[in-house]
Design an enzyme around this catalytic site. Structure first.
Site, mmCIF file in Angstrom:
data_model
loop_
_atom_site.group_PDB
_atom_site.id
_atom_site.type_symbol
_atom_site.label_atom_id
_atom_site.label_comp_id
_atom_site.label_asym_id
_atom_site.label_seq_id
_atom_site.Cartn_x
_atom_site.Cartn_y
_atom_site.Cartn_z
ATOM 1 N N LEU A 428 1.411 -1.373 -0.408
ATOM 2 C CA LEU A 428 0.087 0.015 -0.046
ATOM 3 C C LEU A 428 0.676 1.375 0.339
ATOM 4 O O LEU A 428 0.731 2.377 -0.795
ATOM 5 C CB LEU A 428 -1.159 -0.037 1.249
ATOM 6 N N VAL A 436 3.825 -0.721 4.190
ATOM 7 C CA VAL A 436 2.497 -0.949 4.294
ATOM 8 C C VAL A 436 1.522 -2.058 3.855
ATOM 9 O O VAL A 436 1.984 -1.889 2.277
ATOM 10 C CB VAL A 436 2.024 -0.229 4.999
ATOM 11 N N LYS A 450 1.355 -3.312 9.032
ATOM 12 C CA LYS A 450 2.408 -2.849 8.980
ATOM 13 C C LYS A 450 3.403 -2.623 9.812
ATOM 14 O O LYS A 450 3.279 -3.698 11.039
ATOM 15 C CB LYS A 450 2.480 -1.354 8.496
ATOM 16 N N ASP A 548 2.027 13.719 16.668
ATOM 17 C CA ASP A 548 2.923 13.867 15.443
ATOM 18 C C ASP A 548 1.493 13.979 14.045
ATOM 19 O O ASP A 548 1.119 12.955 13.259
ATOM 20 C CB ASP A 548 3.255 12.212 14.377
#
Length: 743
Positions: A428, A436, A450, A548
């Site tokens: 992905l 991922v 992931k 984040d």
């Protein structure tokens, strides 16, 4: 005729026949001349394809009815293109602004209809100060909306003074440029009558077609000698005889051009007509019957046609297989290396030897004694035991003894994970710690798999705490952790799948720029993202700081419902710590206080979310146009005008009501970005104010006045009128997004 004279007559006829066949030149100077082009009428397909070779055979030029000299730099059969040098149009003035010289750039490249000026590979450029010019193309007098031409394309340049123009900047100051439409058959430039008196910095206007990427503006070009200047331009060509037929019609007509046995016909994309190309697996000249399109030997071109096994050329293709005893994980040796089917130790113990017999060279002879067979079995058992022990060590190292007790996530085995991801066959994207992968569970639930952080003894507790916390966060706007695999060196986490990717790509990727993201949809995304962060900050057993927050970490499901993901810096903090020596995060979003002190608070997430709000209403990344900062530019505009309207995305700033909503979101973003932490709102207040905006917009309770009084038209009154009937909590369920855009 006597028998003695007959051989002499035959020789004479053969000589005359040979003299009738022309010896066609295949090169003029440095330019190859492939058929259907040719030097001389009998060497080309016919009118329009004739090339003149002048200057003692050193220069190829297109023939022109007007006797213009149009040098040819390149001739290409596939793709069908010709690169020529075309003159620069110019108009020069004296000190009083009177025209003293004029050339409108007329060229005659299409007297026989073969060529079109390529819109895909050229653009139109105008140089000057106080100048406007446009190219007018394709005469069609008396037809259509305009009397004389089918196409008009141009632009305007302006200079405040002699120092305005800058090298390398072609953005309407001294220089401007525009794309051109398809179908152009010629070029005539029209200069507009704008004042040019006392303009020593720009004594002339210039305009020209030029190959994209070739020309870079220089201020000195405002003083070029236009009469001696020319620019490279690409022309598209096609077979346009017999009424400019399409492929379907031309195949049944005399003179069909695609005569090679392995050629195919393609309809022209720039004007009517068609061109020919070799079929896949062949190369050469499709316009020639003999030695036209010939087979490509893919096996001698590994860069273009990879094969990590044994390659065998076939007519129009090739076969790639692993040699006996080897395989690939995906089953495709054109994409990955072939690996032994058995471990090296097992192959050695089995005594597998390779003897190449006969032409095939693939015979494998196994010499296995009973003793060696027993040794092989024993070795295989040892390998299996070692592998199992290794997986158990990984499981223990990654906190399996603690995590296996969790009830709301599943612990996947390594084999189960391979089956889910089909051996990692569908990538992905790339996450912070690795790739991922897309996967499918047994119940057909699509998931994303992931890598997490690499766990050692010092970080074991941090990792297990992170998984425990994520497993307890049950909220529709937080990406759900479904399970993990601990039997690998770096643990793998299995999450719910977000079909529409991340918010950053939806907002800023070129391929997604055409998505009509309505203001209502963006407001819904902002509200629900804020609710997810509010839940993290106050609605869980443990206070969590994300650390984040950015559009790339806001995923969107198939209905564009946002999901907060990638808990970033929070991974580096244990529950009882507010400080970290590792200040990480994405520049442009990171809280300046956190960056300077290492003190991560919930207000740090508020700062980052303020940047996300700006991106939603402006649809600009944090750094745009190479060097402009979204935060700095918005703050500057906001301080100067008490409004951010100059920065709003024009696609959603349509009505006065839209502008009012955007103004309020912009004001809220400015509060989130305040330097003093205590002056910023918390996430709960941010979510409440955004929800009130949506309620006020939904029910239309606005007091609209003239746009010049926008600063006085605060929606506070409209919001307060709803305060009594709005109950906003962290667990409130927002309305579904407006009609989602299908990707």
């Amino acid at each position: 005729m006597s028998s003695a004279l007959f051989p002499l007559a035959a020789l004479l006829l053969a000589a005359l026949a040979a003299a009738a066949e022309p010896e066609c030149l295949t090169k003029c100077g440095n330019v190859d001349i492939p058929y259907p082009f040719g030097i001389g009428a009998r060497c080309s397909r016919g009118k329009g394809f004739e090339i003149a070779c002048v200057d003692n055979g050193s220069t190829a030029v297109l023939p022109s009815v007007s006797k213009q000299r149009i040098p040819v730099m390149n001739l290409s059969v596939a793709p069908p293109a010709v690169k020529v040098m075309l003159p620069v149009a110019y108009r020069c003035y004296n000190s009083t602004g009177a025209t003293i010289s004029l050339f409108e750039g007329q060229v005659d490249v299409n007297s026989h209809g073969v060529y079109r000026i390529s819109d895909a590979r050229n653009r139109f450029v105008v140089l000057g100060c106080n100048s406007e010019a446009f190219t007018q193309n394709s005469p069609r007098k008396g037809r259509g909306r305009y009397d004389y031409y089918s196409y008009y394309a141009g632009c305007v340049t302006y200079c405040l003074d002699s120092r305005s123009a800058q090298d390398g900047r072609c953005a309407s100051v001294g220089c401007c440029q525009v794309d051109i439409p398809p179908g152009l058959t010629d070029n005539v430039v029209s200069f507009q009558d704008w004042p040019h008196n006392d303009m020593e910095c720009s004594p002339c206007d210039y305009a020209f077609l030029v190959e994209k990427g070739h020309y870079t503006f220089r201020v000195s070009d405002l003083h070029m000698d236009g009469s001696r200047s020319s620019m490279p331009v690409w022309l598209d060509w096609a077979i346009r005889d017999n009424g400019s037929l399409s492929c379907a019609a031309a195949k049944n007509r005399t003179g069909y051009a695609c005569i090679s046995a392995h050629s195919e016909c393609v309809d022209s994309v720039n004007g009517s007509g068609y061109f020919c190309r070799c079929k896949k697996g062949f190369e050469g000249n499709p316009y020639q019957a003999k030695n036209g399109c010939t087979n490509i030997n893919e096996c001698i071109r590994p860069k273009d046609y990879p094969c990590y096994g044994i390659c065998k050329d076939t007519e129009g293709s090739y076969i790639c297989k692993c040699r006996p005893g080897y395989r690939t994980i995906s089953g495709d040796p054109t994409k990955e290396q072939c690996i032994p089917k058995f471990p090296l130790e097992a192959r050695l113990a089995l005594g597998v030897g390779r003897d190449w017999h006969g032409l095939a060279g693939n015979m494998v002879e196994f010499r296995i004694s009973l003793g060696m067979f027993v040794s092989a079995v024993a070795l295989l058992l040892i390998v299996m035991i070692f592998h199992k022990r290794r997986m158990n060590e990984f499981f223990k190292k990654n906190g399996g003894s603690v995590l296996q007790k969790l009830e709301n996530i599943k612990i996947f085995t390594k084999d189960e994970l391979k089956k889910i991801t089909k051996n990692n066959s569908h990538v992905l994207g790339k996450g912070g710690f690795g790739q991922v992968y897309k996967g499918t569970l047994e119940d057909d639930t699509v998931v994303a798999v992931k890598a997490s952080i690499e766990v050692n003894e010092a970080r074991k507790e941090d990792f297990t705490n992170e998984v425990i916390i994520q497993s307890q966060m049950i909220h529709k706007n937080i990406i759900k952790l479904l399970g993990c695999c601990l039997e690998v060196d770096v643990p793998m986490l299995v999450y719910e799948f977000a079909a529409n990717g991340n918010l950053h790509d939806v907002l800023h990727d070129e391929a997604s720029r055409q998505l009509p993201l309505s203001l209502d949809l963006r407001l819904d995304i902002a509200i629900e993202s804020a609710e997810g962060l509010t839940y993290m900050h106050s609605s869980t057993n443990r206070t969590i700081r994300h650390g984040d927050v950015k559009p790339a970490n806001i995923l969107l499901d198939s209905n564009f419902v946002p999901k907060i993901s990638d808990f970033g810096t929070s991974k580096l903090l244990t529950v009882d710590k507010d400080f970290t020596m590792f200040v990480v995060g994405s520049m442009g979003y990171i809280d300046p206080v956190f960056h300077k002190t290492g003190h991560l608070t919930q207000k740090s997430d508020v700062y980052s979310f303020g940047v996300v709000l700006l991106e939603l209403i402006c649809r600009k990344p944090t750094i745009y146009d190479e060097s402009c900062s979204l935060i700095i530019e918005f703050q500057r505009v906001y301080e100067q005008e008490n409004s951010g309207s100059a920065m709003f995305d024009k696609d959603i700033a349509v009505t006065e009501e839209d502008v009012l909503v955007l103004e309020e979101i912009g004001r809220l973003a400015m509060e989130c970005l305040k330097e003093k932490v205590e002056d910023r709102p918390d996430m709960k207040e941010v979510a409440e104010r955004l929800m009130m905006l949506r309620r006020a917009r939904k029910h239309g309770r606005w007091s609209l006045r003239s746009p010049r009084h926008i600063e006085e038209i605060s929606i506070d009154g409209a919001l307060k009128s709803f305060a009594s009937d709005i109950s906003v909590t962290s667990s409130a369920t927002p309305s579904a997004p407006s009609t989602p855009v299908s990707k």
